[in-house]
Design a protein around this motif. Structure first.
Motif, short mmCIF file in Angstrom:
data_model
loop_
_atom_site.label_atom_id
_atom_site.label_comp_id
_atom_site.label_asym_id
_atom_site.label_seq_id
_atom_site.Cartn_x
_atom_site.Cartn_y
_atom_site.Cartn_z
N ILE B 81 0.84 -1.20 0.00
CA ILE B 81 0.00 0.00 0.00
C ILE B 81 0.88 1.25 0.00
O ILE B 81 0.69 2.16 -0.81
N SER B 82 1.88 1.29 0.89
CA SER B 82 2.71 2.49 1.00
C SER B 82 3.49 2.74 -0.29
O SER B 82 3.60 3.88 -0.73
N LEU B 146 -7.45 2.28 -1.29
CA LEU B 146 -6.38 2.88 -0.50
C LEU B 146 -5.24 3.35 -1.39
O LEU B 146 -4.44 4.19 -1.01
N ILE B 147 -5.16 2.78 -2.60
CA ILE B 147 -4.03 3.08 -3.49
C ILE B 147 -4.41 4.06 -4.59
O ILE B 147 -3.73 5.08 -4.78
N VAL B 148 -5.49 3.78 -5.29
CA VAL B 148 -5.80 4.52 -6.52
C VAL B 148 -5.92 6.04 -6.34
O VAL B 148 -5.36 6.79 -7.14
N PRO B 149 -6.61 6.53 -5.28
CA PRO B 149 -6.73 7.99 -5.16
C PRO B 149 -5.39 8.72 -5.15
O PRO B 149 -5.32 9.88 -5.54
N PHE B 205 6.51 11.81 3.65
CA PHE B 205 5.21 12.13 4.25
C PHE B 205 4.12 11.16 3.81
O PHE B 205 3.28 10.76 4.61
N THR B 206 4.16 10.79 2.54
CA THR B 206 3.17 9.83 2.06
C THR B 206 3.34 8.49 2.77
O THR B 206 2.37 7.86 3.17
N PHE B 207 4.60 8.10 2.95
CA PHE B 207 4.85 6.85 3.67
C PHE B 207 4.32 6.95 5.10
O PHE B 207 3.57 6.09 5.56
N MET B 227 -5.05 -7.18 5.09
CA MET B 227 -4.90 -6.02 5.98
C MET B 227 -3.45 -5.58 6.13
O MET B 227 -2.55 -6.41 6.21
N PRO B 228 -3.23 -4.27 6.22
CA PRO B 228 -1.89 -3.78 6.56
C PRO B 228 -1.65 -3.91 8.06
O PRO B 228 -2.60 -4.16 8.82
#
Lengths: 309, 286
Positions: B81-82, B146-149, B205-207, B227-228
């Motif tokens: 995800i990150s 969680l990823i696409v946006p 910051f995104t991470f 799940m993360p």
């Protein structure tokens, strides 16, 4: 062949060409698509939802302002959640500002080992809220937790913290204070930015350390304090994970806050309409508070470069 | 900065206060480590101590080898995800920011005001409709919401990068333009290499945001395998063997593993973290 200087200037000052405009819109197109489909579209949809009743399974039903009327006149739990949220924000945000300013003031002294202290104070603010929630469940444990063991050392019989309705909100405040270092960075940068001449001049005028702090350092820091205040209020009003993980809003809703309440309605009971109305109520509250703070800022925030009329 | 004369007495007092305060802030870390090293017997009695009494390092192995816990899976999901979130934010936000910083077009100013104003909208307002949209697309219980946006840019990142690009002199772009490079070429060959520091900031910051994000995964993911770590810890806490004491020591191992990357990132990337903190705050507070 390189162009003549005049051509170059002309090119620079002429009106935007359609080619350049086209490229501008191509380049920002991801944002436009994202804005329409993840922000503006959902916002409009959310207004519609807040005026309807929908459980995701039956078709949505338009009910006008009923959700809002219920929210503001009949829903005692909402008012309790709102009260708790304010209570939490009103206590934790000023405490953060005061403590962070105090620490930054100490860290700003020319002394050895300040880097180590700065890192030590900053590190806890990096811990993800899920991890700190798990940890503080144990710190607050009534009999075996270290907080009460620590208090017992001084002969104090600590409360049951998270399990005690009278203490649970304050427990969350204490937990948030663990991350106080996050606000120090900006304050420290702000303190370093205060010109030396101000201190030198005041020294000649016979000002003591205390006067210097309250008459020079603090006023010069107000822009940073203002920024931290706004961010603190917005963040505090949106508190979610701690409450969800540590207390589920209990005991007896004493720690229930607006966002966990919204989450419950939307994603546990599938009251999409009521959840949306709650979201707009929260939006309005955040906006009003932010505006009030902005309005008040002319009275207490000092901008060096600002021209006062 | 002014060299403040500090007397010996003041120094002593300050060191005592700061050391006391530092210890107070440090104690929870020690407690976390201590619980994470507790033996199952200590865990059953829930007799954790601040200073570690047990050194049951096997806990750190067990979370990966025990198929009921499978922390490796959670970690992998967090990394997936990150990573995608970072890639999405870097490329989209920098491209958009380049457009806003360098290209001239009708309506640009208004659009930029819109970008800035979206920062003030609390996520809760769009949360429910977004859920409905993703549900309609059949993306519930996948990582896609969680990823696409992230591939459509983030307002704060666009703002940060735009400020950074604005400080780079125009001469390089102009020279490249004369040499026949198109706008996209200028972005990818001239600007992108020059803005590496702010890209690093955005990546960090995104991470940070996605690594610890709890609410998004909570809303969208149902299967434990997807799940993360941030959400997985909570599952670990609530569902480990019905009726028995939760494995608090293992929960705390997971919390450690969630925290350690953040601390490593701080030690290796603090230069970039403070950069954004300060540029961002200075410009948005006014």
């Amino acid at each position: 062949m390189p162009p003549l200087k005049e051509d170059y200037m002309k090119k620079f000052f002429e009106k935007p060409k359609w080619n350049e405009s086209l490229w501008f819109y191509i380049m920002i197109s991801p944002w436009i698509v994202g804005f329409l489909s993840f922000t503006l579209g959902p916002m409009i949809y959310s207004i519609y939802l807040s005026l309807s009743k929908w459980d995701l399974f039956q078709p949505p039903q338009y009910i006008g302002l009923k959700n809002y009327i219920k929210l503001f006149t009949m829903d005692d739990i909402f008012w309790k959640a709102l009260y708790n949220t304010f209570y939490y924000a009103i206590i934790s945000v000023p405490l953060h500002l005061i403590i962070a300013t105090g620490i930054a003031y100490m860290l700003n002294k020319k002394m050895k080992g300040m880097r180590i202290y700065r890192t030590a104070f900053y590190l806890p603010s990096l811990v993800p809220v899920v991890a700190s929630s798990m940890l503080f469940v144990w710190i607050f444990a009534p009999d075996t937790g270290i907080l009460n063991q620590f208090l017992a050392f001084f002969g104090i019989d600590g409360p049951a913290w998270l399990l005690d309705a009278a203490w649970v909100k304050f427990s969350l405040v204490i937990m948030s204070l663990w991350g106080v270092g996050g606000g120090i960075v900006l304050l420290l940068a702000g303190m370093r930015g205060v010109p030396d001449e101000l201190y030198e001049a005041s020294e000649i005028d016979g000002a003591g350390k205390r006067q210097q702090f309250f008459r020079i350092t603090l006023p010069m820091l107000t822009p940073v304090l203002f920024f931290n205040l706004i961010m603190g209020i917005i963040g505090g009003l949106q508190t979610f994970a701690q409450v969800y993980i540590m207390t589920s809003g209990g005991p007896n809703n004493a720690s229930l806050m607006v966002v966990p309440y919204l989450y419950d309605h939307a994603f546990n009971f599938y009251n999409m309409g009521y959840g949306s109305a709650l979201a707009w109520a929260l939006f309005a509250i955040i906006m009003i508070l932010t505006l009030l703070v902005f309005r008040s800022s002319s009275m207490w925030v000092y901008y060096e470069s600002e021209v006062k009329s | 900065m002014r060299a403040d004369k500090v007397t010996l007495k003041e120094k002593t007092v300050l060191y005592i206060i700061m050391t006391g305060f530092g210890l107070l802030l440090f104690a929870p870390f020690v407690y976390m480590i201590s619980i994470s090293l507790a033996t199952p017997a200590t865990n059953a009695k829930m007799a954790f101590s601040l200073i570690p009494r047990d050194f049951h390092w096997q806990n750190y192995v067990k979370v990966f080898t025990d198929s009921d816990i499978n922390l490796g899976r959670f970690l992998l999901n967090s990394v997936i995800i990150s990573t995608f979130a970072i890639l999405g934010q870097i490329f989209s936000s920098s491209l958009i920011a380049y457009g806003f910083a360098r290209l001239r077009a009708r309506g640009k100013k208004v659009l930029f005001m819109v970008v800035l104003s979206t920062m003030m909208i609390p996520a809760q307002v769009t949360m429910i409709p977004q859920f409905i949209i993703f549900r309609y697309l059949g993306w519930i219980n996948t990582m896609l919401p969680l990823i696409v946006p992230n591939f459509f840019g983030g307002a704060f990142n666009i703002f940060l990068i735009r400020q950074f690009i604005s400080r780079i002199p125009n001469t390089l772009d102009e020279a490249a333009k004369i040499d026949g490079l198109g706008y996209f070429g200028i972005y990818s060959r001239i600007i992108l290499p020059l803005i590496k520091p702010i890209i690093a900031t955005v990546a960090i910051f995104t991470f940070t945001w996605n690594w610890g994000w709890f609410m998004g995964p909570l809303i969208y993911l149902n299967d434990i395998e997807k799940m993360p770590l941030a959400l997985g810890i909570n599952i670990l806490n609530s569902t480990s063997n019905v009726g028995a004491t939760p494995d608090w020591n293992l929960v705390m191992v997971a919390s450690m593993l969630l925290t350690i990357p953040m601390i490593l990132l701080f030690f290796f990337g603090q230069k970039y973290m403070f950069e954004a903190n300060i540029t961002g705050a200075n410009s948005s507070a006014k």
